[in-house]
Design a protein around this motif. Structure first.
Motif, short mmCIF file in Angstrom:
data_model
loop_
_atom_site.label_atom_id
_atom_site.label_comp_id
_atom_site.label_asym_id
_atom_site.label_seq_id
_atom_site.Cartn_x
_atom_site.Cartn_y
_atom_site.Cartn_z
N ARG A 14 7.97 42.04 80.77
CA ARG A 14 6.67 41.35 80.68
C ARG A 14 6.50 40.71 79.30
N VAL A 15 6.93 41.39 78.26
CA VAL A 15 6.86 40.84 76.91
C VAL A 15 7.76 39.61 76.80
N LEU A 16 8.95 39.68 77.36
CA LEU A 16 9.88 38.56 77.31
C LEU A 16 9.28 37.33 78.00
N ARG A 17 8.59 37.54 79.10
CA ARG A 17 7.95 36.42 79.81
C ARG A 17 6.88 35.74 78.95
N ARG A 18 6.31 36.48 78.01
CA ARG A 18 5.27 35.91 77.14
C ARG A 18 5.86 35.32 75.86
N SER A 19 7.16 35.42 75.67
CA SER A 19 7.79 34.89 74.46
C SER A 19 7.75 33.37 74.45
N ASN A 20 7.74 32.82 73.24
CA ASN A 20 7.75 31.36 73.10
C ASN A 20 9.00 30.75 73.71
N GLU A 21 10.13 31.44 73.56
CA GLU A 21 11.39 30.91 74.11
C GLU A 21 11.31 30.77 75.63
N PHE A 22 10.78 31.80 76.28
CA PHE A 22 10.70 31.74 77.74
C PHE A 22 9.65 30.72 78.19
N LYS A 23 8.51 30.70 77.51
CA LYS A 23 7.46 29.74 77.87
C LYS A 23 7.97 28.31 77.75
N SER A 24 8.70 28.05 76.68
CA SER A 24 9.27 26.72 76.47
C SER A 24 10.26 26.37 77.58
N LEU A 25 11.16 27.30 77.87
CA LEU A 25 12.14 27.07 78.93
C LEU A 25 11.46 26.80 80.27
N LYS A 26 10.47 27.60 80.58
CA LYS A 26 9.75 27.45 81.85
C LYS A 26 9.04 26.10 81.93
N SER A 27 8.41 25.69 80.85
CA SER A 27 7.70 24.42 80.82
C SER A 27 8.65 23.24 81.02
N ILE A 28 9.75 23.26 80.30
CA ILE A 28 10.72 22.16 80.41
C ILE A 28 11.38 22.16 81.80
N TYR A 29 11.64 23.34 82.32
CA TYR A 29 12.23 23.44 83.66
C TYR A 29 11.28 22.82 84.70
N ARG A 30 10.00 23.06 84.55
CA ARG A 30 9.01 22.44 85.46
C ARG A 30 9.03 20.93 85.35
N GLN A 40 17.69 16.15 90.63
CA GLN A 40 18.94 15.97 91.37
C GLN A 40 20.14 15.96 90.42
N LEU A 41 20.02 15.24 89.31
CA LEU A 41 21.10 15.17 88.33
C LEU A 41 21.36 16.54 87.72
N PHE A 42 20.30 17.24 87.34
CA PHE A 42 20.47 18.56 86.76
C PHE A 42 21.13 19.51 87.74
N ASN A 43 20.67 19.51 88.98
CA ASN A 43 21.26 20.39 90.01
C ASN A 43 22.73 20.08 90.24
N LYS A 44 23.07 18.79 90.26
CA LYS A 44 24.47 18.40 90.44
C LYS A 44 25.32 18.94 89.30
N PHE A 45 24.87 18.74 88.08
CA PHE A 45 25.62 19.19 86.91
C PHE A 45 25.72 20.71 86.90
N HIS A 46 24.64 21.38 87.16
CA HIS A 46 24.61 22.85 87.18
C HIS A 46 25.56 23.39 88.25
N ASN A 47 25.51 22.81 89.43
CA ASN A 47 26.38 23.27 90.53
C ASN A 47 27.86 23.03 90.22
N LEU A 48 28.16 21.89 89.60
CA LEU A 48 29.55 21.62 89.21
C LEU A 48 30.04 22.65 88.21
N GLN A 49 29.20 22.99 87.24
CA GLN A 49 29.58 23.99 86.25
C GLN A 49 29.83 25.34 86.90
N ILE A 50 28.96 25.73 87.82
CA ILE A 50 29.12 27.02 88.50
C ILE A 50 30.39 27.05 89.32
#
Length: 118
Positions: A14-30, A40-50
């Protein structure tokens, strides 16, 4: 005193979810997901990497055309500001997790470090 590590870990989550790092990641991901082309581009790149990581872990040969596809997609990704910001936020989050992991595993490192010295 009986320590319940699972309860403490859930508290930490719960503390980690309130961290600035996680909040920033979540905001940019949205932001990335709100833009269909970027998503679509991000998903393509991510899937290729995986896919390539999975092949490496299985000891399978990675073909030249697969590497070229990832490189070409990576070049396009680097031109997308939102995805670049997301990757940077992911890296900051990963660094934080690595640092926390060092702290969490310190007792084991000390134990085995002392064991090796004997």
């Amino acid at each position: 005193m009986d320590v319940n590590l699972y309860n403490m870990t859930h508290d930490f989550e719960r503390v980690l979810r309130r961290s600035n790092e996680f909040k920033s990641l979540k905001s940019i991901y949205r932001e990335v997901n709100a833009d269909p082309e970027t998503k679509q581009l991000f998903n393509k790149f991510h899937n290729l990497q995986i896919e390539l990581q999975n092949k490496q872990m299985k000891g399978q040969k990675i073909m030249r055309d697969e590497i070229e596809e990832v490189q070409k997609t990576g070049e396009v990704v680097q031109k997308n500001e939102m995805i670049v910001r997301l990757i940077e936020a992911e890296q900051r989050m990963n660094m934080l997790i690595m640092e926390l992991n060092k702290i969490i595993t310190k007792p084991l490192q000390e134990l085995y470090g002392n064991f090796e010295e004997r």
